[in-house]
Motif scaffolding. Sequence first.
Motif, PDB file in Angstrom:
ATOM      1  N   ARG A  96      36.227  31.227  20.647  1.00 41.60           N
ATOM      2  CA  ARG A  96      37.178  30.327  21.303  1.00 41.60           C
ATOM      3  C   ARG A  96      37.702  30.891  22.621  1.00 41.60           C
ATOM      4  O   ARG A  96      37.752  30.177  23.635  1.00 41.60           O
ATOM      5  N   SER A  97      38.071  32.153  22.648  1.00 45.65           N
ATOM      6  CA  SER A  97      38.633  32.745  23.863  1.00 45.65           C
ATOM      7  C   SER A  97      37.608  32.791  24.995  1.00 45.65           C
ATOM      8  O   SER A  97      37.950  32.625  26.166  1.00 45.65           O
TER       9      SER A  97
ATOM     10  N   ALA B  54      37.144  29.183  26.315  1.00 47.34           N
ATOM     11  CA  ALA B  54      38.323  28.732  27.060  1.00 47.34           C
ATOM     12  C   ALA B  54      38.240  29.111  28.530  1.00 47.34           C
ATOM     13  O   ALA B  54      38.767  28.394  29.392  1.00 47.34           O
ATOM     14  N   GLN B  55      37.582  30.229  28.833  1.00 48.39           N
ATOM     15  CA  GLN B  55      37.482  30.677  30.222  1.00 48.39           C
ATOM     16  C   GLN B  55      36.648  29.719  31.078  1.00 48.39           C
ATOM     17  O   GLN B  55      36.769  29.701  32.308  1.00 48.39           O
TER      18      GLN B  55
ATOM     19  N   ARG C 119      36.956  26.632  31.277  1.00 50.19           N
ATOM     20  CA  ARG C 119      37.761  25.507  31.746  1.00 50.19           C
ATOM     21  C   ARG C 119      37.896  25.528  33.259  1.00 50.19           C
ATOM     22  O   ARG C 119      37.957  24.494  33.909  1.00 50.19           O
TER      23      ARG C 119
ATOM     24  N   SER D 106      47.157  23.662  22.632  1.00 52.67           N
ATOM     25  CA  SER D 106      46.405  24.873  22.998  1.00 52.67           C
ATOM     26  C   SER D 106      44.933  24.735  22.642  1.00 52.67           C
ATOM     27  O   SER D 106      44.051  25.232  23.353  1.00 52.67           O
ATOM     28  N   GLN D 107      44.628  24.026  21.544  1.00 54.44           N
ATOM     29  CA  GLN D 107      43.227  23.807  21.194  1.00 54.44           C
ATOM     30  C   GLN D 107      42.570  22.853  22.193  1.00 54.44           C
ATOM     31  O   GLN D 107      41.398  23.041  22.552  1.00 54.44           O
TER      32      GLN D 107
ATOM     33  N   ASP E  91      41.883  25.033  25.221  1.00 49.72           N
ATOM     34  CA  ASP E  91      40.836  26.040  25.029  1.00 49.72           C
ATOM     35  C   ASP E  91      39.456  25.445  24.763  1.00 49.72           C
ATOM     36  O   ASP E  91      38.437  26.023  25.176  1.00 49.72           O
TER      37      ASP E  91
END
Length: 317
Positions: free
Chosen positions: A19-20, A23-24, A26, A51-52, A55
């Motif tokens: 996930r992290s 997210a980048q 985006r 937040s989901q 991300d």
Amino acid sequence: MQFAAQGEHGPLEYFDYQRSEWAQLRQSVPMTLSEDDLAKLQGINEDVSLSQVVDIYLPLSRLLNLYVKSRQDRREVITNFLGNKQHVPYIIGVSGSVAVGKSTTSRILQALLSRWPEHPKVDIVTTDGFLYPLEELKKRGLIKRKGFPESYDTKALLDFVARLKSGRDVVSAPIYSHLSYDILPEQFVEVRQPDIVILEGLNVLQNRSDFDGNSPRSLISDFLDFTIFVDAEMDLLRRWYIERFLRFRKGAFADPQSYFHSYAQLDQKQATDVASGIWDSINEVNLLENINPTRGHADLILEKGDNHQIQRVRLRK
């Protein structure tokens, strides 16, 4: 990291993102949904946080916007060359198990994608409308196979998608009522030249490798431009289905017009037993036989963990 899945012509490789990491991707895509917007979009048994969305769904909307823009640019070249303009929608297929959250994923994507200036008109069509009516399912002995591939009017669904792809001004689809558990007679939803159509259904990702050499000449997947599979472990899916059933027991089932009104009278244990039986004998069988085998055909897999939180994203190379 890479992930391999089996496709129609052999192994397919996926980029594998936690996930992290996802997210980048985006970048600078702005958040266009509020808490109130999100509350209206999520399902009865889901708690999707902003937040989901930030991300997971914002990077995905960026990716889809790039794909759609590329397709639109290519179509404009052809239009200029041939001199005849056709409005052909980009079709995104969303599949996965019962209770996995396909509808919520579709609604969030619709809300985000419609806020991009390149494609403001985004429609959702669910394949539920193409189930055979209850009376026809009874005649065919398919009541306990509802949701299985053979319970759909596949020809009508194929005709609908083919008309969309041919650039028709208006295309109609039947309407399914979860209250009556049936198709609403003589009622249709009209799809009027959208920029994007999100086609949501259990079996939309089937391709020729799923038919042991006896596949039909045309499949829904032939018309899809991008495909998403919403995934989760079996024990989570079973639990989510039972939890959703218990909530329906106090909500929609309480309506006297509901096909499942008799279930509203059950106590907690009885309702849990009924839901477990439905899952074990119908939904899990369909999942194992027909739905999960199509996962490896998807362009993108959203893998959920506890509380419907998407933990991992797999993007086909």
